[in-house]
Write an enzyme that holds these catalytic residues in place. Structure first.
Site, PDB file in Angstrom:
ATOM      1  N   ASN A 214     -19.857   3.069 -39.339  1.00  0.00           N
ATOM      2  CA  ASN A 214     -19.353   3.627 -38.073  1.00  0.00           C
ATOM      3  C   ASN A 214     -20.216   3.100 -36.933  1.00  0.00           C
ATOM      4  O   ASN A 214     -21.147   2.327 -37.146  1.00  0.00           O
ATOM      5  CB  ASN A 214     -19.355   5.158 -38.141  1.00  0.00           C
ATOM      6  N   ASP A 310     -23.047  16.108 -48.383  1.00  0.00           N
ATOM      7  CA  ASP A 310     -23.360  16.501 -47.001  1.00  0.00           C
ATOM      8  C   ASP A 310     -24.859  16.826 -46.938  1.00  0.00           C
ATOM      9  O   ASP A 310     -25.318  17.805 -47.526  1.00  0.00           O
ATOM     10  CB  ASP A 310     -22.510  17.712 -46.593  1.00  0.00           C
ATOM     11  N   LYS A 343     -18.772  24.526 -37.280  1.00  0.00           N
ATOM     12  CA  LYS A 343     -19.586  23.646 -38.140  1.00  0.00           C
ATOM     13  C   LYS A 343     -20.907  24.316 -38.510  1.00  0.00           C
ATOM     14  O   LYS A 343     -21.384  24.218 -39.630  1.00  0.00           O
ATOM     15  CB  LYS A 343     -19.847  22.338 -37.386  1.00  0.00           C
ATOM     16  N   LYS A 347     -21.831  24.863 -42.394  1.00  0.00           N
ATOM     17  CA  LYS A 347     -22.938  24.124 -43.007  1.00  0.00           C
ATOM     18  C   LYS A 347     -24.198  24.961 -43.134  1.00  0.00           C
ATOM     19  O   LYS A 347     -25.196  24.511 -43.695  1.00  0.00           O
ATOM     20  CB  LYS A 347     -23.216  22.863 -42.193  1.00  0.00           C
TER      21      LYS A 347
HETATM   22  O1  C5P Z   1     -19.145  17.153 -40.482  1.00  0.00           O
HETATM   23  P1  C5P Z   1     -19.720  16.295 -39.455  1.00  0.00           P
HETATM   24  O2  C5P Z   1     -19.968  14.886 -39.884  1.00  0.00           O
HETATM   25  O3  C5P Z   1     -19.039  16.329 -38.112  1.00  0.00           O
HETATM   26  O4  C5P Z   1     -21.163  16.969 -39.169  1.00  0.00           O
HETATM   27  C1  C5P Z   1     -22.109  16.369 -38.405  1.00  0.00           C
HETATM   28  C2  C5P Z   1     -23.464  16.861 -38.793  1.00  0.00           C
HETATM   29  O5  C5P Z   1     -23.603  16.889 -40.195  1.00  0.00           O
HETATM   30  C3  C5P Z   1     -24.548  15.929 -38.334  1.00  0.00           C
HETATM   31  O6  C5P Z   1     -25.709  16.703 -38.129  1.00  0.00           O
HETATM   32  C4  C5P Z   1     -24.701  14.989 -39.511  1.00  0.00           C
HETATM   33  O7  C5P Z   1     -25.980  14.382 -39.525  1.00  0.00           O
HETATM   34  C5  C5P Z   1     -24.513  15.911 -40.664  1.00  0.00           C
HETATM   35  N1  C5P Z   1     -23.933  15.302 -41.846  1.00  0.00           N
HETATM   36  C6  C5P Z   1     -24.710  15.096 -42.958  1.00  0.00           C
HETATM   37  N2  C5P Z   1     -24.152  14.559 -44.101  1.00  0.00           N
HETATM   38  C7  C5P Z   1     -22.869  14.224 -44.119  1.00  0.00           C
HETATM   39  C8  C5P Z   1     -22.045  14.426 -42.995  1.00  0.00           C
HETATM   40  C9  C5P Z   1     -22.616  14.950 -41.869  1.00  0.00           C
HETATM   41  O8  C5P Z   1     -25.911  15.389 -42.925  1.00  0.00           O
HETATM   42  N3  C5P Z   1     -22.356  13.708 -45.229  1.00  0.00           N
END
Ligand code: C5P
Length: 407
Positions: A214, A310, A343, A347
């Protein structure tokens, strides 16, 4: 920033001595308390009385003056300052300082002081370029003396070249820079704390030459690691592939994929704070190909993807060694705050820093950021700022939180 700072100004005997009067005014306007010592030669150019009326304090000139010594011993004079500033620093004063002479009050104070010293040299160009002066300068710089100027141009003696006293406002600027650097060096509320920061994209291999990625530049995460380290935290930065150099005073671990990033994060625990800034790829190949996938006329391959771990949620869910403060980032293109709150709940992290990356904001990969800090019970809207300013503000908030964890 200069409010209530104390400067001992040593005025040397050169034609530029008159500029020290303007310097005193500029420093006083900024709240500096200036106490002045003049050499005997300086008093040939300007009077102690004019210096005293601008500083608002007695001007000291004599080493063996009973009144001066009774009022303020020369040792005390040399110590009761945050900075000793020599303006103009003549060739003779520089030579005395380099050799440790103590012939008069000015040189004695310079030898007796335990405070930082800054000089603004001013002299004829040949005197400045003379090997003796250059040798003295090297000695002084080796002793830790800070220098501002000289500049170049018309000299009072009619010659042209190096040796002009730096502009008064440049001297004020050097004093400000000196104090802000000192403040940064001593203001380290995160000393003894451990910080973990993830940054950058991840690359998920499709085959040995292709990958899913990305547009994350890593700039915000790197700035946060740097800001935490600057406040004294022992900081580990786990970075996906970026073109940025390793930040100073940060232990940087370079990884490629989400799974490598997670393993590196777990290896870096325990930590007092974890800041997950990385734009981790959501998916990876179910089965990466060990060989380059060939274009052999059968149409495009179908890529079977599986979800990546994640990292933020994993760190938030650790039982024994969960970092005391876990912070996530949420880049959204709409409903920024509402999605960030959701979120945060999902999380189970403590704070979310949310930002709008909708097309046209120019934020992804740019140098500026507009963020909202979402905590358990509040949403703070921070004004647009550079990524480094956002990082510094967040690092301060982290330091405040770790000082007094919320109940
Ligand atoms: O779910 P999303 O990608 O939008 O969430 C963003 C947050 O989650 C950021 O802090 C990112 O660093 C973390 N993240 C992570 N591992 C992932 C996806 C996102 O630590 N696989």
């Amino acid at each position: 920033m200069l409010q209530d700072k104390r400067i001992l100004l040593i005025i040397g005997g050169g034609i530029a001595a008159y500029k020290s009067l303007d310097l005193i005014r500029r420093l006083r306007e900024r709240g500096v308390r200036v106490r002045a010592v003049m050499t005997r030669a300086a008093a040939e150019f300007i009077t102690p009385l004019s210096v005293a009326s601008l500083t608002g304090e007695k001007t000291y000139t004599e080493l063996f003056s009973l009144t001066d010594e009774a009022e303020m011993g020369h040792i005390r004079l040399s110590r009761e300052a945050d900075l000793v500033l020599v303006v103009p620093a003549t060739a003779d004063l520089m030579a005395s300082m380099a050799n440790g002479n103590a012939r008069d009050l000015a040189t004695t104070a310079l030898l007796a002081t335990d405070k930082p010293v800054m000089i603004a040299p001013s002299m004829n160009v040949q005197m400045w370029l003379h090997p003796a002066t250059q040798r003295n300068l090297r000695t002084l710089e080796g002793d830790g003396v800070v220098r501002v100027g000289p500049g170049s141009g018309d000299l009072a003696c009619g010659e042209v070249g190096d040796g002009r006293l730096a502009d008064v406002m440049d001297i004020v600027g050097a004093v400000e820079t000196f104090f802000s650097a000192t403040a940064r060096a001593t203001d380290r509320p995160l000393t003894g704390r451990r910080a973990l920061v993830t940054a950058g994209p991840t690359h998920e291999a499709i085959d040995p030459v292709r990958y899913i990625a990305n547009r994350s530049s890593g700039k915000q995460g790197y700035a946060i690691a740097q800001a935490l380290a600057a406040l004294g935290a022992e900081t580990t930065l786990i970075s996906g592939p970026t073109t940025l150099p390793d930040p100073a005073n940060v232990f940087t671990v370079r990884v490629e994929s989400a799974r490598e990033m997670l393993a590196a994060c777990q290896a870096a625990l325990p930590a007092d704070v974890a800041v997950c800034v990385a734009a981790v790829a959501d998916w990876r190949m179910a089965d990466g190909s060990p060989q380059k996938i060939k274009k052999n006329g059968g149409g495009p391959p179908s890529l079977k993807l599986v979800e990546n771990p994640d990292i933020l949620a994993t760190l938030s869910a650790r039982s024994n060694d969960r970092p005391g403060l876990v912070i996530g980032f949420a880049a959204e293109t709409q409903n920024v705050v509402a999605y960030a709150q959701a979120k945060r709940d999902k999380k189970k992290c403590d704070w979310i820093v949310a930002n709008d990356v909708s097309p046209g904001t120019g934020i992804m990969g740019g140098d500026d950021n507009t963020v909202h800090l979402v905590t358990a019970d509040a949403v703070e809207d921070w004004p647009p700022a550079s990524k480094s300013a956002v990082a510094e503000r967040l690092a301060r908030r982290i330091a405040d939180y770790l000082k007094e964890p919320a109940a």
